[in-house]
Each structure stands twice: as C-alpha cells, then as structure tokens.
Design a protein around this motif. Structure first.
Motif, PDB file in Angstrom:
ATOM      1  N   HIS A 174      38.458  38.824  34.829  1.00  0.00           N
ATOM      2  CA  HIS A 174      37.041  38.494  34.916  1.00  0.00           C
ATOM      3  C   HIS A 174      36.338  39.164  36.098  1.00  0.00           C
ATOM      4  N   TYR A 175      37.104  39.670  37.043  1.00  0.00           N
ATOM      5  CA  TYR A 175      36.523  40.452  38.135  1.00  0.00           C
ATOM      6  C   TYR A 175      37.635  41.313  38.727  1.00  0.00           C
ATOM      7  N   PRO A 176      37.425  42.627  38.837  1.00  0.00           N
ATOM      8  CA  PRO A 176      38.502  43.506  39.321  1.00  0.00           C
ATOM      9  C   PRO A 176      38.794  43.302  40.807  1.00  0.00           C
ATOM     10  N   GLN A 232      34.583  33.159  33.855  1.00  0.00           N
ATOM     11  CA  GLN A 232      33.682  34.202  34.325  1.00  0.00           C
ATOM     12  C   GLN A 232      32.800  33.689  35.458  1.00  0.00           C
ATOM     13  N   ALA A 233      32.189  32.520  35.259  1.00  0.00           N
ATOM     14  CA  ALA A 233      31.339  31.939  36.302  1.00  0.00           C
ATOM     15  C   ALA A 233      32.147  31.624  37.548  1.00  0.00           C
ATOM     16  N   LEU A 234      33.352  31.131  37.372  1.00  0.00           N
ATOM     17  CA  LEU A 234      34.208  30.777  38.500  1.00  0.00           C
ATOM     18  C   LEU A 234      34.570  32.002  39.322  1.00  0.00           C
ATOM     19  N   ALA A 235      34.907  33.103  38.666  1.00  0.00           N
ATOM     20  CA  ALA A 235      35.268  34.335  39.375  1.00  0.00           C
ATOM     21  C   ALA A 235      34.079  34.895  40.149  1.00  0.00           C
ATOM     22  N   LEU A 236      32.905  34.907  39.531  1.00  0.00           N
ATOM     23  CA  LEU A 236      31.713  35.463  40.182  1.00  0.00           C
ATOM     24  C   LEU A 236      31.308  34.642  41.404  1.00  0.00           C
ATOM     25  N   LEU A 237      31.291  33.329  41.275  1.00  0.00           N
ATOM     26  CA  LEU A 237      30.914  32.475  42.398  1.00  0.00           C
ATOM     27  C   LEU A 237      31.934  32.567  43.525  1.00  0.00           C
ATOM     28  N   THR A 238      33.199  32.710  43.175  1.00  0.00           N
ATOM     29  CA  THR A 238      34.243  32.861  44.195  1.00  0.00           C
ATOM     30  C   THR A 238      34.064  34.159  44.965  1.00  0.00           C
ATOM     31  N   MET A 239      33.758  35.257  44.258  1.00  0.00           N
ATOM     32  CA  MET A 239      33.551  36.537  44.928  1.00  0.00           C
ATOM     33  C   MET A 239      32.336  36.484  45.840  1.00  0.00           C
ATOM     34  N   ALA A 240      31.275  35.824  45.398  1.00  0.00           N
ATOM     35  CA  ALA A 240      30.079  35.705  46.236  1.00  0.00           C
ATOM     36  C   ALA A 240      30.405  34.950  47.518  1.00  0.00           C
ATOM     37  N   LYS A 241      31.195  33.913  47.406  1.00  0.00           N
ATOM     38  CA  LYS A 241      31.583  33.129  48.584  1.00  0.00           C
ATOM     39  C   LYS A 241      32.493  33.943  49.502  1.00  0.00           C
TER      40      LYS A 241
END
Length: 324
Positions: A174-176, A232-241
C-alpha cells in the motif's frame, strides 16, 4: 556478545582493520547488540548465542558449536552482520580525532596522508548507515520467512499481529518502503495509534468484526474491498506521521526522493528541506482522508436493506392494549 574479535569485524564489514585493538570497539559492539535485541527479542538472540563461543583475547575469531543446526548457523550470521556494520559505523564516527590529557588531536602523516573533506565524510557516513539498515532489513526478512518460534512469540511480533498491516510486505503493498523491515518496526507504534483512532472511527461497528476476521485470516470475500481501503488509509496516515516525527535518516531511501540542485556538484543531491517534507506530509494526509471517505462511503452503500414494514410497529387487535 556474538562478535568478539577484530577478524570477525573485518570479515563481516570488509572495511574494519584487523590490526585494530578489539577493546576499542567492544563498547560499540555491545550497544549495537542491545539495539538488535530490543528489535528481535531476547529469545532470538539467546538462541544464536547458545552455539557461539567468544574469543578469549579478541585476536582470533569465536567458534561455532559443531552440532549447530544450519538454521541456527544462519541465524547467527544474520544477527552478526547488522551488529558488526552498526558498531563499525559508530566507531568510525568517533575515531576522527584522538584523545589525550591535553586536548583532542588529529594524528596523520602529513607526507602521505590528508584529512578527508567534510562532504567525503558525509557520503561515507550515509553509505555505512544505509548498509547497516539494509543488513537489519535482511535479518527481519529472514526471520519472517523462517518463522522461528522465538520470533513468532516475541513482543514485537505479537504486537504487529494485532494490526491491519501486520508486516513489511503488507505495508509495501500500500506504500513503497523499499521492503524495509527496520522501518516497518520503527513505525509500528504509529500504525497502532492511527488504527486505534482514525481507522476505528471510520469503520465504526465494522471495526472489531473486520479486525477479528483479518487476524483469523478469514475475511469474507464481500469485505475484502473494505479491508483494502482500510489498509490504504492506515499506510498513508502512518507515513504522514513518520515524516513529521522521524529523522530523515530513518526513512528508506526510496520513500523521500532526493532533490537535485541546479548544478551537478558533490552536493547536487540534498536532503529535502523541512518545509518540503511538511508539504509532502500534508499531501499524504489529504490522500489518507480521501481513503477514509471511501471507507465511510463503502459502509454507507453496503448497509443492509430493510423492509419499511419490518420497521413499523405491529399491533395485534386481539390484544386488549391495542388501539385503532
């Protein structure tokens, strides 16, 4: 410790001088060992240590038990490599100057030696740091693949199994993140925090049933789209944090692309400035919010249909309390 001589450090790193006194780097080896133990658990380390006999003088390599299994030998090697690379890296950083009773000094042969330029030192530091990180990624990938009992029962692995993104491979989908197990376990607390708050709120009553099915590996086919949106939402929010809270050096090289300067110089590739990272984090948060909206939309569109007659009260005229 499972590294006890300069020869072993030389064989593992390819750069450490064999003639160096091992006692000078022993503290760095011990500190890197403790860092690895915190990551993989004491039981994994003890399993490797059980087949290793340390060197008595730091001049000859330690020995491996003759009856050690191939799995335990492989485990020992996978543990030794990141420890050796990390310890050598820390040693090189602290060995630029010598220390005596008067002050710190630089001791070089002016006739045949010269100090490296700062950009050379920076490049060398980055190379050693990345190599150490990749060695740790390699260790975690091997543990995930081999699935040793001590690894499966470690606190780190147990905590990861309670998440919608339970391992490196799931995050990578979901995120490289360059398949970086070290990065995954570094941000695992962030994943848990986002899941407890934003994801739970978006899923509502579907949260616990979906999580239970996911942990049991029995997600119904009809719920797989909802699971994908959740991850997908979990991966994106984790990367932002992670971009907001972690050092840029911790991030995998492929996560944040280096910026190219106008002129091709030694400093042509630069660390992105904090303002650019902040903007990048905002973009990720916006994408994550879109994913959260998709979760809410999916749940709304897949609500069970009710017959209006089933929702209306049923009055039985045969009962005395019925009214017309």
């Amino acid at each position: 410790m499972i590294i006890s001589s300069s020869i072993e450090l030389r064989n593992l790193t390819g750069s450490y001088y064999t003639n160096n006194d091992f006692t000078k780097v022993a503290t760095d080896v011990e500190l890197e060992t403790e860092a690895i133990v915190r990551l993989v658990g004491q039981a994994i380390y003890d399993r490797a240590k059980a087949i290793y006999t340390p060197s008595t003088d730091g001049k000859v390599p330690g020995t491996i038990a003759n009856d050690a299994t191939d799995t335990n030998k492989a485990l020992l090697k996978h543990l030794q490599l990141p420890i050796a690379l990390g310890a050598a890296f820390k040693y090189y950083q602290a060995n630029l100057v010598s220390h005596d009773d008067t002050s710190r000094k630089v001791k070089i042969d002016k006739g045949s030696e010269s100090m490296a330029w700062q950009w050379m030192i920076d490049k060398d530091d980055e190379a050693h740091l990345r190599k150490t990180q990749r060695a740790t990624d390699r260790l975690i990938a091997w543990l995930d693949k081999t699935d040793l009992e001590e690894w499966a029962n470690s606190d780190e692995k147990k905590a990861a199994k309670k998440l919608f993104i339970p391992n490196t491979a799931a995050f990578q989908e979901h995120y490289p993140i360059d398949f970086s197990g070290l990065f995954y376990h570094t941000v695992r607390p962030f994943i848990a925090d986002v899941q407890r708050n934003a994801i739970r709120q978006a899923l509502g009553d579907d949260y616990q049933p979906l999580l239970n099915d996911f942990i049991a590996q029995s997600v119904p086919e009809a719920k797989e789209p909802l699971l994908s949106l959740t991850q997908q939402a979990l991966a994106l929010l984790t990367m932002a944090k992670a971009l907001k809270r972690l050092s840029i050096q911790v991030l995998p090289r492929g996560v944040v692309q280096q910026f190219e300067a106008e002129r091709h110089t030694q400093k042509g590739a630069q660390i992105p400035p904090s303002e650019d990272l902040r903007k990048y984090a905002l973009y990720l948060e916006r994408d994550a919010e879109d994913a959260l909206d998709d979760i809410r939309k999916y749940r709304y569109e897949n609500q069970p249909e009710y017959n209006p007659q089933d929702l209306a009260p049923h009055n039985d005229p045969c009962k005395k309390y019925a009214r017309t």
